[in-house]
Design an enzyme around this catalytic site. Structure first.
Site, short mmCIF file in Angstrom:
data_model
loop_
_atom_site.label_atom_id
_atom_site.label_comp_id
_atom_site.label_asym_id
_atom_site.label_seq_id
_atom_site.Cartn_x
_atom_site.Cartn_y
_atom_site.Cartn_z
N THR A 1 0.82 -1.21 0.00
CA THR A 1 0.00 0.00 0.00
C THR A 1 0.86 1.27 0.00
OG1 THR A 1 -0.17 0.06 2.42
CG2 THR A 1 -1.86 -1.17 1.24
N ASP A 2 0.22 2.37 -0.37
CA ASP A 2 0.89 3.67 -0.34
C ASP A 2 0.33 4.51 0.82
OD1 ASP A 2 -1.58 4.65 -1.20
OD2 ASP A 2 -0.91 5.03 -3.24
N MET A 3 0.71 5.77 0.90
CA MET A 3 0.26 6.65 1.99
C MET A 3 -1.25 6.83 2.01
SD MET A 3 3.03 9.74 2.27
CE MET A 3 1.95 10.62 3.40
#
Length: 148
Positions: free
Chosen positions: A24-26
């Site tokens: 996942t990203d931010m």
């Protein structure tokens, strides 16, 4: 795993994608570059479903590098979602092969679609060679199962 779908006249391979928190990203969604890994998972599964192995190509003195890639993101995937990649051959002209992909979630909603174009090159000098000349049986199998 792979199967013919509906009344379509082409072979589609399906592989489950395991989504990890590290993917996942931010924003809490699966990072966009991971879809290229999902495409590779699908492509490898597709090849295996037809009875071939990419490693056999390499052991024969060839590579099939990505020449072009295209991805369209339609709906985000998140950690904890169920996901699958569906893969098929869009084009197989003897020189290049274009694989098509659809990444879907557990509700069968399309999250991303894309294509990768591959050529065959010799390992020792990276010079292009015709797929149908280097691997005639493999090429013919793709002709049988590609999208019409």
């Amino acid at each position: 795993m792979g199967r013919k779908i509906g009344v379509e006249d082409y072979f589609v391979s399906t592989r489950e994608i395991l989504l990890y928190y590290a993917d996942t990203d931010m924003m809490g969604v699966i990072y966009h570059a991971n879809y290229l890994k999902f495409f590779e998972l699908g492509r490898t599964g597709f090849i295996e479903d037809l009875g071939y192995k990419y490693v056999d190509m390499e052991e024969s003195g060839y590579y099939a590098p990505v020449y072009d890639v295209q991805v369209t993101y339609k709906k985000p995937l998140r950690y904890g979602d169920q996901a699958f990649v569906k893969t098929w051959v869009e084009l197989n002209d003897g020189i290049k092969t274009i694989y098509g992909y659809s990444v879907i979630n557990g509700n069968e909603e399309v999250c991303a679609e894309g294509k990768t174009t591959h050529i065959i090159v010799k390992k020792d000098n990276f010079r292009p060679t015709a797929f149908k000349r280097a691997f005639p049986e493999w090429y013919r199998k793709y002709e049988e199962v590609k999208k019409k």
